[in-house]
Design a protein around this motif. Sequence first.
Motif, PDB file in Angstrom:
ATOM      1  N   PHE A 203      -6.549   0.033 -10.569  1.00  0.00           N
ATOM      2  CA  PHE A 203      -6.309  -0.136  -9.141  1.00  0.00           C
ATOM      3  C   PHE A 203      -6.704  -1.543  -8.717  1.00  0.00           C
ATOM      4  CE2 PHE A 203      -6.640   4.541  -9.089  1.00  0.00           C
ATOM      5  CZ  PHE A 203      -5.506   4.840  -8.350  1.00  0.00           C
TER       6      PHE A 203
ATOM      7  N   PHE B  63      -5.616  -1.159  -2.284  1.00  0.00           N
ATOM      8  CA  PHE B  63      -6.224   0.174  -2.234  1.00  0.00           C
ATOM      9  C   PHE B  63      -7.745   0.070  -2.121  1.00  0.00           C
ATOM     10  CE2 PHE B  63      -2.473   0.426  -5.083  1.00  0.00           C
ATOM     11  CZ  PHE B  63      -1.632   1.103  -4.211  1.00  0.00           C
TER      12      PHE B  63
ATOM     13  N   LEU C 120      -5.271   4.466   1.302  1.00  0.00           N
ATOM     14  CA  LEU C 120      -4.037   3.733   1.049  1.00  0.00           C
ATOM     15  C   LEU C 120      -3.576   3.021   2.321  1.00  0.00           C
ATOM     16  CD1 LEU C 120      -2.067   6.618  -0.723  1.00  0.00           C
ATOM     17  CD2 LEU C 120      -3.580   4.936  -1.798  1.00  0.00           C
TER      18      LEU C 120
ATOM     19  N   GLN D  22       2.093   2.716   1.859  1.00  0.00           N
ATOM     20  CA  GLN D  22       2.044   3.274   0.507  1.00  0.00           C
ATOM     21  C   GLN D  22       1.918   4.793   0.609  1.00  0.00           C
ATOM     22  OE1 GLN D  22       2.101   1.665  -2.478  1.00  0.00           O
ATOM     23  NE2 GLN D  22       2.146  -0.439  -1.699  1.00  0.00           N
ATOM     24  N   SER D  23       2.667   5.509  -0.260  1.00  0.00           N
ATOM     25  CA  SER D  23       2.608   6.977  -0.237  1.00  0.00           C
ATOM     26  C   SER D  23       2.783   7.507  -1.651  1.00  0.00           C
ATOM     27  CB  SER D  23       3.709   7.546   0.660  1.00  0.00           C
ATOM     28  OG  SER D  23       3.804   8.945   0.489  1.00  0.00           O
TER      29      SER D  23
ATOM     30  N   LEU E 106       2.360   5.766  -8.576  1.00  0.00           N
ATOM     31  CA  LEU E 106       1.084   5.729  -7.860  1.00  0.00           C
ATOM     32  C   LEU E 106       0.431   7.109  -7.883  1.00  0.00           C
ATOM     33  CD1 LEU E 106      -1.022   4.388  -6.018  1.00  0.00           C
ATOM     34  CD2 LEU E 106       0.479   4.902  -4.060  1.00  0.00           C
TER      35      LEU E 106
ATOM     36  N   ILE F  83      -3.259   8.016  -9.498  1.00  0.00           N
ATOM     37  CA  ILE F  83      -4.347   8.652  -8.726  1.00  0.00           C
ATOM     38  C   ILE F  83      -4.811   9.933  -9.429  1.00  0.00           C
ATOM     39  CG2 ILE F  83      -4.890   9.838  -6.562  1.00  0.00           C
ATOM     40  CD1 ILE F  83      -3.032   7.820  -5.149  1.00  0.00           C
TER      41      ILE F  83
ATOM     42  N   VAL G 185      -6.726  11.997  -0.511  1.00  0.00           N
ATOM     43  CA  VAL G 185      -5.913  10.782  -0.613  1.00  0.00           C
ATOM     44  C   VAL G 185      -5.154  10.649   0.696  1.00  0.00           C
ATOM     45  CG1 VAL G 185      -4.127   9.561  -1.894  1.00  0.00           C
ATOM     46  CG2 VAL G 185      -5.682  11.116  -3.106  1.00  0.00           C
TER      47      VAL G 185
ATOM     48  N   SER H  81      -3.690   7.738   3.979  1.00  0.00           N
ATOM     49  CA  SER H  81      -3.545   6.408   4.561  1.00  0.00           C
ATOM     50  C   SER H  81      -4.426   6.341   5.811  1.00  0.00           C
ATOM     51  CB  SER H  81      -2.087   6.152   4.938  1.00  0.00           C
ATOM     52  OG  SER H  81      -1.689   7.050   5.962  1.00  0.00           O
TER      53      SER H  81
END
Length: 866
Positions: A56, A60, A85, A89-90, A97, A101, A119, A121
């Motif tokens: 990473f 992030f 995030l 980003q998704s 990604l 994760i 997780v 955003s």
Amino acid sequence: MTTSQIQRSQYRTEKAALLDALAASGASTRSVNPALQGLSRLADEALIRLWQQAGFSAPFALLAVGGFGRQEMYPHSDVDVLVLLPDDQSPEADPALKARIERFIGSCWDAGLEIGSSVRSVSECLDESAKDVTVQTALLEARLVIGSAALCADFQSAIFGAMDANAFFVAKTLEMEQRHNKFDDTPYALEPNCKESPGGLRDLQVILWVAKAAGLGANWNALAKAGLATAFEVKQIKHNEAVLRLIRARLHLISGRREDRLVFDLQTSVAHSFDYQPSDAVTDQRAFVRPSEKLMRHYYWAAKAVTQLNQILLLNIEERLNPLMHTTRPLRPLNDHFMDKAGMIEVVSDDLYQRNPHAILKTFLVYQTYYGIKGLSVRTLRALYNARNLMNADFRRDPVNRATFRQILMYPSGLTHALRLMNQTSVLGRYLWAFRRIVGQMQHDLFHVYTVDQHILMVLRNVRRFFIVEHAHEYPFCSQLASGWDKPWILHVAALFHDIAKGRGGDHSQLGALEVRRFCKHHGIAGADAELIEFLVREHLTMSRIAQKSDLSDPDVIAAFAQHVGSERALTALYLFTVADIRGTSPKVWNAWKGKLLEDLYRATSRALGGHAPDLHAEVQERQRDALVELALLSQPFESHKALWATLDVGYFMRHDAVEIAWHARMLSRHLGGKMPVVRARPSPVGEGLQVLVYTPDQTDLFARICGFFDHRNFSILDARIHTTQNGYALDTFQVVATYLPDHYRELVNMIESELTQVIATSAPLPAPSRGRVSRRVKSFPITPRVSLKPDEKAQRWLLNISASDRAGLLYSVALVLARHKVDLNLAKINTLGERVEDTFLIQGEALQNNRAQIEIETELLEALA
């Protein structure tokens, strides 16, 4: 070894070293905060390595949240993290990604971290926190472990920008109230949760959460700098927080799991980890005190302090958040020292108690006397908390303070609330030094479920209710007697002192009587009033013991008790006090049958004190006349009772009231002399459980057979009255209770009547007693079984007393021993005190005339009770 195995081994080795140091620290709290921070730092280092290995990079970030976020990691706490995030980003839109994760989280588990992950955003965090205050709280404590500092700063700016400090305060205080309600709103639970219970760690965390949300500070020193807490308060908070943290950490270590409850199974082990040792009168002039009792007292004192400080600081923060609400309300002067601030007592100045220590006790007199006062303001609470050093020996000897305390006790209303508030603010224990010694003192006797101070205040509350019209429906006879009582305060003082000498060794009743004698002398209570108070404290267990262990149909028992009490005034006071005391021990201990026994003893003794000497012949005739009236009302044939009554002796009529005598005659008039057993059952006249009648040709093992039936069907026997008629029939009456719903009593009656009849009629071998599971409390605090076998006062029969931890099948086990030795039972008084039994049996038989046989019976009984 693979990389993950090496990392797991390294993490476990370093964690074990930290835990070993924590375990070896004894009672010292200095090591706990470094240990918790060390565990957090260890998890940080492992996460940083794993994050870097996962590849990473910006933009992030990995954030620690919850307890991990505030660097408070316990041995078995989850490692709660947030993979943060950017909004563009998704994982759902980027499979690569998402896979990365998932590999990272998997590697955390492989490395030995018990990960709790989310997780999101930044915008998703905002959405979730807006919907759930628990998520909002966890995010409030987020800190950066590794990754983009800029993204973390944006996240924190967004979270705090969206924070409504007032709404958050309301939500967290409501959440705290709901949590407290789950634990009966008391820090004094038998098995408290050191994290969630009132006075637990969560109460301290709530203070910091709402302060941080309001921008008032993120730690205790910051709160002091902001003027929300004094230096002394911060010192007290840090000390008690460390005590609770150490207890929680030791719970995790000893249980090997995330266990925050001080359950009975663990209390002794945790106490030993604090290096607590049992003490007895040889070493410190006190009674035997278990290490677990020392631990629990340590815990309760810490929880009590946290409760006080939580209230002070939250009220302070609320005033800071809503200054207009508190400044626009008018202050109503109450006297020269206090004002009414929205229903709260407010001191006129912060240094009131320093200038005038007499005002300390007057605070609570004002609380009693002014209608509409609900409590103490934050200013008053803080002033009291900081005035504790003023309440010294000179303060206790001061005539003005003694007069004020006497006024508090004698005021006609508000006493229970006033003394509870005095205890919560530590004023009661500092004024009554003897009371301070029993604050937070647990009684692991399988009987009391409250600490001694809470039990005393519960008894005081029960006494007060007898004198309050709104509670007259609870115990009408007690309220009736109380309505004619001229000095309720006599019972108040007795309640305050009756158990005040618990834990000192010796007879606490006698020691308490000495304490209350001194109290009365110092507080101007003299003459007959002082003598009655001392009598109540010294004899507060006597009436209960006689009612539950003696044959109340014996005139000599009543005459001796009447002589011991001496007057009807003392009898009434002792009766009211005994009912209040039993009800204040445990919700399980009081029942309607015990209430009937006490009332029967009161009425019989009252007649004896009134000059009505017991006349067996007249008493029997009166009961027979009343029974005949009952039979006539039930339309029974004329003289249908005569055949049965001709087979009964005086003892039968003395042990049953007229209603029971009439019921027996009605049920048995058509079944006399038959070979088949007659079993009848009905709802008990005392209003609890069932009353069961058994009439059958007598047999040696009859009592054991009946006990076996009730045992295997999960009934508890409260009382057994055993009679053998002159023509060789057993006429026995049992009071039993079951766990079934009261609405089902008809089904219960039918089942008992049919099945018990078959059990008695069948000469099958007696089944082995069930060995039911004992409670965790009994396992953790067993009592040594005791058996006492002595001739009664007339040396005609024998009194068997047993004491043991309660369990299923206990009474049946005793009955089997008696049946094996062909011992006849005349009376059984079953006394269950929480999870302890104190049973008394009146017995006779040839085996009891032989010393060797007596020893065999006692030995077998001890084995059965073990």
